[in-house]
Scaffold this motif. Sequence first.
Motif, PDB file in Angstrom:
ATOM      1  N   ALA A   1       5.830  70.305-117.899  1.00  0.00           N
ATOM      2  CA  ALA A   1       5.563  71.391-118.849  1.00  0.00           C
ATOM      3  C   ALA A   1       4.880  72.558-118.153  1.00  0.00           C
ATOM      4  O   ALA A   1       3.987  73.191-118.710  1.00  0.00           O
ATOM      5  CB  ALA A   1       4.711  70.882-120.009  1.00  0.00           C
ATOM      6  N   GLY A   2       5.324  72.832-116.914  1.00  0.00           N
ATOM      7  CA  GLY A   2       4.818  73.992-116.194  1.00  0.00           C
ATOM      8  C   GLY A   2       5.529  75.255-116.642  1.00  0.00           C
ATOM      9  O   GLY A   2       6.021  75.346-117.777  1.00  0.00           O
ATOM     10  N   HIS A   3       5.629  76.236-115.754  1.00  0.00           N
ATOM     11  CA  HIS A   3       6.196  77.530-116.120  1.00  0.00           C
ATOM     12  C   HIS A   3       7.655  77.410-116.571  1.00  0.00           C
ATOM     13  O   HIS A   3       8.045  77.957-117.611  1.00  0.00           O
ATOM     14  CB  HIS A   3       6.089  78.514-114.954  1.00  0.00           C
ATOM     15  CG  HIS A   3       4.669  78.841-114.590  1.00  0.00           C
ATOM     16  ND1 HIS A   3       3.756  79.326-115.494  1.00  0.00           N
ATOM     17  CD2 HIS A   3       4.008  78.749-113.406  1.00  0.00           C
ATOM     18  CE1 HIS A   3       2.597  79.534-114.901  1.00  0.00           C
ATOM     19  NE2 HIS A   3       2.724  79.180-113.629  1.00  0.00           N
ATOM     20  N   ILE A   4       8.482  76.714-115.774  1.00  0.00           N
ATOM     21  CA  ILE A   4       9.892  76.570-116.135  1.00  0.00           C
ATOM     22  C   ILE A   4      10.040  75.724-117.394  1.00  0.00           C
ATOM     23  O   ILE A   4      10.800  76.063-118.313  1.00  0.00           O
ATOM     24  CB  ILE A   4      10.702  75.962-114.976  1.00  0.00           C
ATOM     25  CG1 ILE A   4      10.736  76.921-113.779  1.00  0.00           C
ATOM     26  CG2 ILE A   4      12.125  75.629-115.427  1.00  0.00           C
ATOM     27  CD1 ILE A   4      11.550  78.172-113.996  1.00  0.00           C
ATOM     28  N   GLY A   5       9.312  74.618-117.471  1.00  0.00           N
ATOM     29  CA  GLY A   5       9.391  73.774-118.649  1.00  0.00           C
ATOM     30  C   GLY A   5       8.993  74.503-119.916  1.00  0.00           C
ATOM     31  O   GLY A   5       9.651  74.384-120.958  1.00  0.00           O
ATOM     32  N   THR A   6       7.920  75.292-119.835  1.00  0.00           N
ATOM     33  CA  THR A   6       7.467  76.048-121.001  1.00  0.00           C
ATOM     34  C   THR A   6       8.496  77.087-121.409  1.00  0.00           C
ATOM     35  O   THR A   6       8.794  77.264-122.602  1.00  0.00           O
ATOM     36  CB  THR A   6       6.126  76.723-120.713  1.00  0.00           C
ATOM     37  OG1 THR A   6       5.133  75.708-120.459  1.00  0.00           O
ATOM     38  CG2 THR A   6       5.666  77.578-121.883  1.00  0.00           C
ATOM     39  N   ALA A   7       9.066  77.789-120.438  1.00  0.00           N
ATOM     40  CA  ALA A   7      10.072  78.807-120.746  1.00  0.00           C
ATOM     41  C   ALA A   7      11.311  78.182-121.366  1.00  0.00           C
ATOM     42  O   ALA A   7      11.894  78.725-122.320  1.00  0.00           O
ATOM     43  CB  ALA A   7      10.437  79.585-119.492  1.00  0.00           C
ATOM     44  N   LEU A   8      11.737  77.038-120.859  1.00  0.00           N
ATOM     45  CA  LEU A   8      12.896  76.362-121.441  1.00  0.00           C
ATOM     46  C   LEU A   8      12.584  75.888-122.859  1.00  0.00           C
ATOM     47  O   LEU A   8      13.454  75.929-123.737  1.00  0.00           O
ATOM     48  CB  LEU A   8      13.325  75.192-120.560  1.00  0.00           C
ATOM     49  CG  LEU A   8      14.055  75.562-119.278  1.00  0.00           C
ATOM     50  CD1 LEU A   8      14.275  74.334-118.408  1.00  0.00           C
ATOM     51  CD2 LEU A   8      15.393  76.233-119.588  1.00  0.00           C
ATOM     52  N   ALA A   9      11.365  75.431-123.076  1.00  0.00           N
ATOM     53  CA  ALA A   9      10.970  75.037-124.428  1.00  0.00           C
ATOM     54  C   ALA A   9      11.056  76.229-125.376  1.00  0.00           C
ATOM     55  O   ALA A   9      11.586  76.117-126.493  1.00  0.00           O
ATOM     56  CB  ALA A   9       9.552  74.469-124.415  1.00  0.00           C
ATOM     57  N   GLN A  10      10.554  77.376-124.955  1.00  0.00           N
ATOM     58  CA  GLN A  10      10.610  78.580-125.785  1.00  0.00           C
ATOM     59  C   GLN A  10      12.050  78.956-126.115  1.00  0.00           C
ATOM     60  O   GLN A  10      12.387  79.222-127.277  1.00  0.00           O
ATOM     61  CB  GLN A  10       9.915  79.736-125.063  1.00  0.00           C
ATOM     62  CG  GLN A  10       8.417  79.561-124.914  1.00  0.00           C
ATOM     63  CD  GLN A  10       7.808  80.623-124.005  1.00  0.00           C
ATOM     64  OE1 GLN A  10       8.506  81.265-123.222  1.00  0.00           O
ATOM     65  NE2 GLN A  10       6.505  80.798-124.102  1.00  0.00           N
TER      66      GLN A  10
END
Length: 221
Positions: A9-18
């Motif tokens: 849930a880092g930068h890429i994970g958070t952006a994909l979640a959004q």
Amino acid sequence: MTTLGLIGAGHIGTALAQAALDAGHDVVLSNSRGPETLADLVSALEQRPGRRGQVRADTAAGAAAAADLAVVTIPLSAVPAVPVEPLAGKVVIDTNNYYPQRDGQIAELDDETTTTAELLQAHLPTSRVVKAFNHIGAADITADGSPAGTPHRRALVVAGDDAAAKQQVSAFIDAIGFDVVDLGPLAEGWRIQRDTPGYGPRLDAEGLRAATAAAVRYRDM
């Protein structure tokens, strides 16, 4: 509706979640520190304007079990901790890149006898791994998406050994706003690794095809 299970849930994970939530998908987040450490992120995502999907946190195994489509977006050193059994038979996106200064030296990546996605595939022998999202900045995942048919729509790469898996990932990529360029089998993922022409810049499908065709292996530089 697809549930996206995020391991990392880092930068890429958070952006994909959004992006997934905005597109109407449900999201289950996980990290190495436990779901309680993601409470603030879940709250922020729940308050995101335009959110259409539901979001919650779980363990990595819980996120994997819930996933219709899974994403592994963690440092390479953490790949051995990725749960295997809950991902059996599932499509798993690998977003990783090899950075020796972060990951340490990995001989088979240094001599390019394999790729990061093939390492994950070896760890998940019954899953179907697809390389994607490793060549776009996290902020661009939510900033650069546009409707299908937009002139010069930004394109992203997929590579994988299973055609149906690539189709599923490609449909997700299209749903969050990007065209898709298929590199072929998982081994061809090297064409979009760090320091290649397609790594980073905003390119449409034609430009990305040209950039990946022009890629040169590190060992040949």
